[in-house]
Motif scaffolding. Sequence first.
Motif, short mmCIF file in Angstrom:
data_model
loop_
_atom_site.label_atom_id
_atom_site.label_comp_id
_atom_site.label_asym_id
_atom_site.label_seq_id
_atom_site.Cartn_x
_atom_site.Cartn_y
_atom_site.Cartn_z
N ALA A 24 0.79 -1.01 -0.06
CA ALA A 24 -0.10 0.04 -0.06
C ALA A 24 1.07 1.39 0.13
CB ALA A 24 -0.91 0.07 1.34
N ASP A 25 0.18 2.31 -0.53
CA ASP A 25 1.06 3.74 -0.30
C ASP A 25 1.39 4.02 1.10
OD1 ASP A 25 0.77 7.02 -0.04
OD2 ASP A 25 1.27 6.29 -2.22
N ALA A 26 2.38 4.76 1.22
CA ALA A 26 2.89 5.23 2.60
C ALA A 26 1.94 5.69 3.39
CB ALA A 26 4.22 5.88 2.48
N LEU A 27 0.97 6.78 2.73
CA LEU A 27 0.19 7.46 3.37
C LEU A 27 -1.15 6.47 4.07
CD1 LEU A 27 -0.39 10.24 1.01
CD2 LEU A 27 0.75 10.18 3.06
N VAL A 28 -0.96 5.10 3.55
CA VAL A 28 -2.21 4.37 4.02
C VAL A 28 -1.88 3.66 5.52
CG1 VAL A 28 -3.63 2.36 3.63
CG2 VAL A 28 -2.86 3.99 1.61
#
Length: 527
Positions: free
Chosen positions: A252-256
Motif C-alpha cells: 500500500a501507499d505510505a500514507l495508508v
Amino acid sequence: MHAAEQQPIAQHLARVPLEDRQIMLDEMAASHRHHPVKWPVAYVGSLVKRYHAGDFIPAKAHLERESRRLAAVRQVALREREEQFISQLPPVSSVETARHNLAALRDALRRQCGQGGKRGSVASNTTPGKSAEAKFVATATGFSLSARLPASRFRQSRVNAATDQSFHPEESLMVTLRRTQVDAAIDAFSRSSSSPFVDGYDLDGERAILVDLIADGDPDPADPLFARYQLYTEREQSLQSMQDLHTMRQEADALVTVSNALKIRQIGGLSSDGGDRMNLHTRDAMRMFLGRSVKPGEKGYPMAGGKRVAAALRALWSLSANDNPYADWKPIEISERIAGLRHAIALEQRNILAKLDAMKQKGLDYTILQSREPASLVLGFASPYGYMIATLLVELDYLVRVVKSAVLRDLITSSSGFHRVSLAKHKCLSVFHFAVGCQQALSRPELIRLCRTDFLPIGDAAAKQRVESARALLGPVPKDVFMGQAQPRHSRRRVKHLSDAELRLLDSVPLSDDAEEANSAAKPLVQ
C-alpha cells in the motif's frame, strides 16, 4: 494433523492407488500453507471423492513436492558443510602436549618478568589474566607461542579497517561508528538514483566491488574494503526489512495505515450467492444437462451431460496454469465447435421463426411453447467455460420449443421436427464427449506436469516421455498455439512478454515426431 485424524485419513487414502496417495497429501499440505485446513479428514475425503469422479486435478501438489525436494537438498548441503568444518579443525592435543605447552608458557612469563624488572610490566599493554588465558588457549591446543589461531574461527576481537578500533564480531558497524572517530573513507560507496536508501546507497554496485569478500563469508578485518563490506551487509539487512514491511503493508501507499492495508486480506472472493439460474422448459435439454450413467449391473456407455462437461473444461482451464500447450489448444477447439454449433442452431431457429411470423402477418398469432413448470437450476460454475455450456443448453432448449411449436401448428412435419432436434442433440453430444475425452487424457498422472519446457531439447527423459505420450493421445500441437499466437477464450496461463531470443527458441522446437523436421529444427539450437 492430530494423531486421531491419521487413521481416518489413511482409510480414505486406502481407496486410492498407492502412487496417487502422496499427491493428495501434497495437495492438502500446499493448500494448508495458503489457507489453514480446519478439517483434514473431510478435506482428504473430498479429494478422494473427486478422484473417483474423475474431477481431481492437483493444482498445488507440485509446489509442496518441490519444497520438500529443496529442503532435502538444504539438509545435504548443511551436512556437507558441517563435515567440512569438522575436518578442518585442528587435532585435539594430548595431555602430555598440554603439560609441555603449559611449562613453556610459564618459562616465557618468567623471562618477561625478569626482563621488565617488575611483575607488573607484563600488564603494560593488556591485563595479565586475559593475556595468560589467551596464550594458554593458544598453546594448550597444540600451537607454539608465536602461532596464531585461524582468524575465521577463533577470533575473539577484531579491528575496524576504517576506525582502527577493536569491536566485537556481533557489533554492527553503526554502533562502532557512534563511539569512534569515523574515517572519511567510510562514506565512499557506490550511489544510484534508483536506490531505496536516502543517501543513494547502491547495493548492486557495491556487490560487484565486494564480490570477493562476499564470497569469502568471513573476510579479514585488515582488508581495506572490510568497512564497506560491513556497511553492505547492514544495508542488505535493512533492505530486507524494508521489503518485509512493504509486503506486510500489502504494497500500500505510505500514507495508508497498516490497519487499513491489512483489510485487503479480509475481502473474500466474488460469488453470485446462488443468483445464477438456468430455466429449462424441455426434457430434451434437461437430459443433455443431466447426462445418463450406466445402470448398475448392466453394460453400456455413459452419456456425458452438461454438468460433466463443465467440470472437464474447468479441469483443462486449471491445467493451463502449468503452461501446458494442450490445455490451451483443446479449449480453443472446443470453443470453436461450440460457436459453430450455436450458429447452426441460430440459423435453424430463424428459419422456423420466419414461418411463424409469416402466419402472424396472415392473421394467426402463434406463441412459442413453454413449460408450465420449467426446471430452475442453480449454476454456480467455477470457470467461464461452465457458463459457455449453459448458454449452449438454453439455445438448444429454445430450438426444441420453436420446433415443437412449428410441428403443433402444422408448419413442419413431425418427422422433420424430430430429425432437427435429434441432429442438434447429436452435435451437442459430439462436443461433450470430445471435451471429456481431452480432459481424461491430459489428467493422466504421467501428463499432469506437462508444460512447454518439456518440448525443449534440454528436457530430461521424463519430459520427453510426457511429450511423446501427449502426441500419441492427442496429436501434435499446432505451432501458433505453442507460440502463444492463438490463445483460448479463457486461460490461467500468466506469461511475461517474451524476448526475441525466447520466441526464436520456441519457434525452433519440433512439435511432431517427424525425424527430418526434428533434425532441421535442432540445428539453430546447437551452435
